[in-house]
Design a protein around this motif. Structure first.
Motif, PDB file in Angstrom:
ATOM      1  N   CYS A 109      54.049   9.729  33.404  1.00 48.38           N
ATOM      2  CA  CYS A 109      54.912   8.547  33.562  1.00 48.38           C
ATOM      3  C   CYS A 109      56.311   9.031  33.924  1.00 48.38           C
ATOM      4  O   CYS A 109      56.814   9.978  33.319  1.00 48.38           O
ATOM      5  N   LYS A 110      56.935   8.366  34.894  1.00 48.11           N
ATOM      6  CA  LYS A 110      58.260   8.793  35.356  1.00 48.11           C
ATOM      7  C   LYS A 110      59.383   8.271  34.458  1.00 48.11           C
ATOM      8  O   LYS A 110      60.562   8.387  34.798  1.00 48.11           O
ATOM      9  N   THR A 111      59.004   7.673  33.325  1.00 43.51           N
ATOM     10  CA  THR A 111      60.018   7.197  32.380  1.00 43.51           C
ATOM     11  C   THR A 111      59.927   7.938  31.052  1.00 43.51           C
ATOM     12  O   THR A 111      60.910   8.465  30.549  1.00 43.51           O
ATOM     13  N   CYS A 112      58.687   8.009  30.483  1.00 43.33           N
ATOM     14  CA  CYS A 112      58.545   8.617  29.154  1.00 43.33           C
ATOM     15  C   CYS A 112      57.906  10.002  29.185  1.00 43.33           C
ATOM     16  O   CYS A 112      57.748  10.634  28.137  1.00 43.33           O
ATOM     17  N   SER A 113      57.458  10.479  30.372  1.00 46.80           N
ATOM     18  CA  SER A 113      56.863  11.815  30.560  1.00 46.80           C
ATOM     19  C   SER A 113      55.538  12.032  29.844  1.00 46.80           C
ATOM     20  O   SER A 113      55.079  13.163  29.722  1.00 46.80           O
ATOM     21  N   ARG A 114      54.889  10.963  29.351  1.00 46.54           N
ATOM     22  CA  ARG A 114      53.539  11.103  28.775  1.00 46.54           C
ATOM     23  C   ARG A 114      52.521  11.071  29.908  1.00 46.54           C
ATOM     24  O   ARG A 114      52.770  10.467  30.962  1.00 46.54           O
ATOM     25  N   VAL A 115      51.358  11.707  29.719  1.00 45.12           N
ATOM     26  CA  VAL A 115      50.289  11.610  30.726  1.00 45.12           C
ATOM     27  C   VAL A 115      49.847  10.161  30.781  1.00 45.12           C
ATOM     28  O   VAL A 115      49.575   9.530  29.742  1.00 45.12           O
ATOM     29  N   ILE A 116      49.778   9.597  31.989  1.00 41.87           N
ATOM     30  CA  ILE A 116      49.710   8.146  32.197  1.00 41.87           C
ATOM     31  C   ILE A 116      48.330   7.545  31.906  1.00 41.87           C
ATOM     32  O   ILE A 116      48.136   6.330  31.971  1.00 41.87           O
ATOM     33  N   LEU A 117      47.352   8.337  31.531  1.00 42.36           N
ATOM     34  CA  LEU A 117      45.989   7.845  31.292  1.00 42.36           C
ATOM     35  C   LEU A 117      45.917   7.050  29.976  1.00 42.36           C
ATOM     36  O   LEU A 117      46.636   7.361  29.017  1.00 42.36           O
ATOM     37  N   PRO A 118      45.038   6.060  29.907  1.00 44.21           N
ATOM     38  CA  PRO A 118      44.817   5.317  28.641  1.00 44.21           C
ATOM     39  C   PRO A 118      44.306   6.274  27.552  1.00 44.21           C
ATOM     40  O   PRO A 118      43.635   7.266  27.861  1.00 44.21           O
ATOM     41  N   PRO A 119      44.560   5.965  26.262  1.00 42.57           N
ATOM     42  CA  PRO A 119      44.208   6.897  25.170  1.00 42.57           C
ATOM     43  C   PRO A 119      42.742   7.312  25.142  1.00 42.57           C
ATOM     44  O   PRO A 119      42.425   8.485  24.937  1.00 42.57           O
ATOM     45  N   GLU A 120      41.804   6.332  25.372  1.00 38.17           N
ATOM     46  CA  GLU A 120      40.372   6.701  25.296  1.00 38.17           C
ATOM     47  C   GLU A 120      39.958   7.630  26.441  1.00 38.17           C
ATOM     48  O   GLU A 120      39.155   8.562  26.254  1.00 38.17           O
ATOM     49  N   VAL A 121      40.517   7.384  27.650  1.00 39.20           N
ATOM     50  CA  VAL A 121      40.206   8.258  28.809  1.00 39.20           C
ATOM     51  C   VAL A 121      40.794   9.656  28.567  1.00 39.20           C
ATOM     52  O   VAL A 121      40.158  10.678  28.833  1.00 39.20           O
ATOM     53  N   LYS A 122      42.028   9.673  28.045  1.00 34.15           N
ATOM     54  CA  LYS A 122      42.706  10.941  27.757  1.00 34.15           C
ATOM     55  C   LYS A 122      41.892  11.765  26.754  1.00 34.15           C
ATOM     56  O   LYS A 122      41.715  12.979  26.932  1.00 34.15           O
ATOM     57  N   GLN A 123      41.365  11.093  25.727  1.00 32.07           N
ATOM     58  CA  GLN A 123      40.586  11.775  24.705  1.00 32.07           C
ATOM     59  C   GLN A 123      39.312  12.385  25.290  1.00 32.07           C
ATOM     60  O   GLN A 123      38.945  13.527  24.964  1.00 32.07           O
ATOM     61  N   ALA A 124      38.672  11.647  26.224  1.00 29.46           N
ATOM     62  CA  ALA A 124      37.436  12.132  26.867  1.00 29.46           C
ATOM     63  C   ALA A 124      37.716  13.392  27.681  1.00 29.46           C
ATOM     64  O   ALA A 124      36.949  14.368  27.646  1.00 29.46           O
ATOM     65  N   PHE A 125      38.839  13.371  28.424  1.00 27.27           N
ATOM     66  CA  PHE A 125      39.200  14.541  29.231  1.00 27.27           C
ATOM     67  C   PHE A 125      39.568  15.728  28.338  1.00 27.27           C
ATOM     68  O   PHE A 125      39.249  16.878  28.666  1.00 27.27           O
ATOM     69  N   MET A 126      40.225  15.450  27.216  1.00 26.15           N
ATOM     70  CA  MET A 126      40.608  16.535  26.292  1.00 26.15           C
ATOM     71  C   MET A 126      39.372  17.223  25.711  1.00 26.15           C
ATOM     72  O   MET A 126      39.346  18.448  25.541  1.00 26.15           O
ATOM     73  N   GLU A 127      38.324  16.429  25.443  1.00 19.21           N
ATOM     74  CA  GLU A 127      37.065  17.005  24.934  1.00 19.21           C
ATOM     75  C   GLU A 127      36.443  17.929  25.976  1.00 19.21           C
ATOM     76  O   GLU A 127      35.935  19.003  25.647  1.00 19.21           O
ATOM     77  N   LYS A 128      36.487  17.491  27.246  1.00 19.13           N
ATOM     78  CA  LYS A 128      35.914  18.317  28.326  1.00 19.13           C
ATOM     79  C   LYS A 128      36.675  19.632  28.471  1.00 19.13           C
ATOM     80  O   LYS A 128      36.094  20.681  28.749  1.00 19.13           O
ATOM     81  N   LEU A 129      38.012  19.561  28.304  1.00 17.21           N
ATOM     82  CA  LEU A 129      38.843  20.749  28.494  1.00 17.21           C
ATOM     83  C   LEU A 129      38.616  21.809  27.420  1.00 17.21           C
ATOM     84  O   LEU A 129      38.947  22.981  27.621  1.00 17.21           O
ATOM     85  N   LYS A 130      38.068  21.400  26.273  1.00 15.35           N
ATOM     86  CA  LYS A 130      37.830  22.358  25.192  1.00 15.35           C
ATOM     87  C   LYS A 130      36.625  23.258  25.480  1.00 15.35           C
ATOM     88  O   LYS A 130      36.494  24.327  24.904  1.00 15.35           O
ATOM     89  N   ARG A 131      35.750  22.794  26.389  1.00 19.22           N
ATOM     90  CA  ARG A 131      34.563  23.595  26.724  1.00 19.22           C
ATOM     91  C   ARG A 131      34.946  24.726  27.684  1.00 19.22           C
ATOM     92  O   ARG A 131      35.850  24.554  28.503  1.00 19.22           O
ATOM     93  N   PRO A 132      34.242  25.861  27.611  1.00 22.87           N
ATOM     94  CA  PRO A 132      34.517  26.939  28.589  1.00 22.87           C
ATOM     95  C   PRO A 132      34.077  26.500  29.998  1.00 22.87           C
ATOM     96  O   PRO A 132      32.991  25.939  30.165  1.00 22.87           O
ATOM     97  N   MET A 133      34.946  26.737  30.978  1.00 22.54           N
ATOM     98  CA  MET A 133      34.666  26.281  32.341  1.00 22.54           C
ATOM     99  C   MET A 133      34.987  27.371  33.350  1.00 22.54           C
ATOM    100  O   MET A 133      35.869  28.203  33.114  1.00 22.54           O
ATOM    101  N   SER A 134      34.287  27.319  34.488  1.00 20.22           N
ATOM    102  CA  SER A 134      34.598  28.235  35.582  1.00 20.22           C
ATOM    103  C   SER A 134      35.806  27.679  36.353  1.00 20.22           C
ATOM    104  O   SER A 134      36.231  26.546  36.144  1.00 20.22           O
ATOM    105  N   TYR A 135      36.313  28.489  37.261  1.00 18.55           N
ATOM    106  CA  TYR A 135      37.479  28.083  38.061  1.00 18.55           C
ATOM    107  C   TYR A 135      37.187  26.819  38.865  1.00 18.55           C
ATOM    108  O   TYR A 135      37.992  25.883  38.905  1.00 18.55           O
ATOM    109  N   LEU A 136      36.013  26.767  39.498  1.00 14.66           N
ATOM    110  CA  LEU A 136      35.664  25.612  40.340  1.00 14.66           C
ATOM    111  C   LEU A 136      35.505  24.338  39.502  1.00 14.66           C
ATOM    112  O   LEU A 136      35.881  23.247  39.944  1.00 14.66           O
TER     113      LEU A 136
END
Length: 615
Positions: A109-136
């Motif tokens: 967000c260009k006002t509060c600097s938080r990632v602009i995604l809704p909380p439930e979507v953000k949580q889903a992406f955060m769960e994915k990021l915790k898993r080991p992943m390749s570069y691609l």
């Protein structure tokens, strides 16, 4: 100087991983030895000394043979150089990270600097990021987060309106608040009533674009919460989002941007990078002066644009979209140009480079060579040398080579003494005395001789078999000669092809070359196991003609063929000839004593043929 063999330490270590990150302002300061502030290169006192705290300060190393580094005291050959740093008066975008900066801004967000995604979507992406992943996989996830962020118009946390973030001109970022047609941006509300009565002014209504300068962007990126940084696919430990904006730049050591003394005119020719750094320091001073004297904002903004351009050109001098009034007068070479392309560091200086102890000439076929031999012209053998250390077993041999000198093969070109490391050139001086004074541990740079291991290569080197190790055989004439069976791996033919020959300079290198690259160790292709070194063309034709049932050879021809086959260690082998296939008495009889002919041959038209066996 002979390369010393690598000795491994007793400590066993294992590298777990390699991480690349961004340098922040504190790390740049810790890395540096000097704060560079002066835009002048040399003192104006006639002594041509570099200015203290200038771009050519000798505390960052030296580029001259007669001067030493003021930080470590070492000379040009030994000093690796030391960094300095320049503080930018105003922050600037990094030309290399410009796209990454735009993607990061679109995600927040260009006002509060938080990632602009809704909380439930953000949580889903955060769960994915915790898993080991390749570069691609990480790259694909980054794209998904970016696409989802673009679709969100209202910030779920501060209800501020967010539009598209895009590039606008050279190194400018704008935030377009007119993304949605249904939303009415606040700034153009007074025009809406007039628009109902006069449709012609629609094109004149200003676009509601907010320009994000580097200072605004830096403040936005600094305010991003640490727990949301992984959603921008960045790692807090190796680089924060605010490090994408430059507030301080490194000044590289002098040894990679040497000053060249000009013979034609007094003074020196300075490297492109040195000149670009002085321009950045000059613009720093201009901005500082304008800020101190309270100049117009438009003047400071113009200076800021110039500063941004010069910093961009320092890294990438082929930056496109430069306005005409800001175009540099002459093209320069930035860091990107030094690394990429055919003349860059990787292709020009690392993958392929000019080297010593190598020769190049035209190739010719020689079926009498073994498949692991190459014939080297004597002219080349007198120039290519191998540094052989004097030992008890070879001192007599090396004394003879020293006596032969430079112009007689086999000889030697230089002798280096063990104690003094003094190198003596054997074309001049008393060779008899030098040979007599030869001691254990001295190094004799002897000519290439028969049996030396050499690397043989043909360009373009398309696979690892394009360079192989052979044993040298010194021969007269001017071409490299080798067996035609070895043409396949090099894709060589004899219509004027040239090949390179390299002489390894240590026993370790010779052993590695022979075991790993020897032509006898590479007879089949590693791709699919097909034979690469095999009989070809005239070998097959010759073998076919030799083995026809109506082909007969007299004793002389048979002996000649057998002696051609016996080479190298087999040259002294005794062969018992089998009895001839066809016998016949000679007509007329030829005395064996005077002419030396065998009694089982007949004279027919001046040629000797095996006679028929009598029934």
């Amino acid at each position: 100087m002979v390369k010393e063999q690598f000795r491994e330490t007793d400590v066993a270590k294992k590298i777990s991983h390699v991480t690349f990150g961004l340098l922040n302002a504190n790390e740049i300061q810790q890395l540096s030895h000097l704060h560079v502030v002066s835009k002048n290169l040399y003192n104006q006192d006639g002594h041509h000394k570099p200015v203290q705290h200038g771009v050519l300060d000798h505390r960052m190393g030296t580029s001259e043979k007669d001067n030493s580094c003021e930080t470590c005291g070492k000379g040009l050959a030994d000093c690796v150089g030391h960094y300095g740093y320049i503080d930018l008066e105003l922050p600037c975008f990094h030309i290399g990270y410009f796209r990454a900066t735009i993607m990061a801004l679109q995600t927040i967000c260009k006002t509060c600097s938080r990632v602009i995604l809704p909380p439930e979507v953000k949580q889903a992406f955060m769960e994915k990021l915790k898993r080991p992943m390749s570069y691609l996989q990480r790259k694909a996830l980054r794209k998904k987060i970016y696409e989802r962020s673009r679709k969100v118009s209202i910030c779920p946390y501060c209800a501020a309106y967010n539009g598209m973030v895009k590039k606008c001109g050279l190194l400018k970022i704008v935030h377009d608040k007119n993304k949605s047609k249904t939303e009415s941006p606040v700034l153009i509300e007074p025009y809406l009533n007039a628009l109902d009565h006069n449709k012609e002014i629609e094109a004149l209504i200003p676009k509601n674009l907010e320009v994000l300068n580097p200072l605004d962007v830096l403040q936005l990126l600094q305010r991003i919460p640490d727990e949301e940084v992984p959603l921008i696919l960045m790692n807090n430990e190796v680089g924060k989002p605010s490090d994408l904006i430059q507030t301080r730049i490194l000044v590289p050591p002098i040894c990679i941007r040497p000053s060249v003394v000009s013979d034609l005119k007094s003074g020196t020719n300075e490297d492109d990078i040195t000149m670009k750094l002085t321009e950045i320091l000059f613009l720093n001073d201009v901005i500082q002066k304008h800020k101190a004297t309270g100049a117009k904002m438009s003047m400071i903004m113009e200076d800021w644009d110039f500063l941004q351009l010069q910093v961009a050109l320092l890294y990438n001098s082929e930056t496109s979209g430069i306005p005409l009034h800001m175009m540099p007068k002459k093209s320069t070479r930035g860091f990107v140009q030094r690394l990429k392309g055919k003349q860059g560091r990787f292709r020009g200086n690392l993958s392929g480079k000019r080297v010593d102890y190598s020769g190049r000439t035209v190739i010719s076929p020689d079926p009498n060579m073994r498949i692991d031999q190459v014939a080297v012209p004597e002219h080349v053998a007198r120039i290519l040398t191998y540094p052989e250390r004097v030992t008890k077993s070879n001192i007599q041999f090396l004394r003879e080579l020293v006596l032969n000198g430079c112009d007689h093969h086999p000889g030697a070109n230089f002798v280096q003494q063990k104690e003094t490391h003094l190198k003596k050139f054997l074309r001049y001086g008393n060779r008899e005395r030098i040979a007599k004074d030869l001691k254990y541990g001295d190094i004799v740079e002897r000519h290439l001789i028969d049996g030396d291991v050499v690397l043989f290569n043909r360009q373009p080197s398309l696979h690892k078999l394009s360079i192989q190790a052979f044993f040298a055989k010194v021969m007269p004439h001017r071409t490299f000669r080798f067996n035609e069976c070895c043409c396949n791996p090099f894709n060589a033919d004899f219509d004027g092809d040239e090949m390179n020959l390299h002489l390894p300079q240590t026993e370790e290198a010779k052993a590695e070359a022979l075991i790993l690259m020897g032509s006898k160790s590479n007879m089949v292709t590693p791709r699919n196991g097909e034979p690469l070194i095999a009989a070809i063309q005239d070998f097959i034709t010759g073998a076919y003609l030799l083995t026809q049932k109506d082909v007969f050879f007299d004793r002389a021809k048979a002996c000649q063929l057998i002696s051609s086959m016996l080479t190298g260690i087999d040259s002294t082998v005794r062969i018992d000839l089998p009895p001839p296939a066809v016998f016949k008495d000679e007509l007329p009889m030829v005395p064996t004593t005077s002419q030396g002919f065998s009694s089982n041959l007949a004279i027919v038209g001046g040629y000797y043929f095996p006679a028929r066996r009598q029934q």
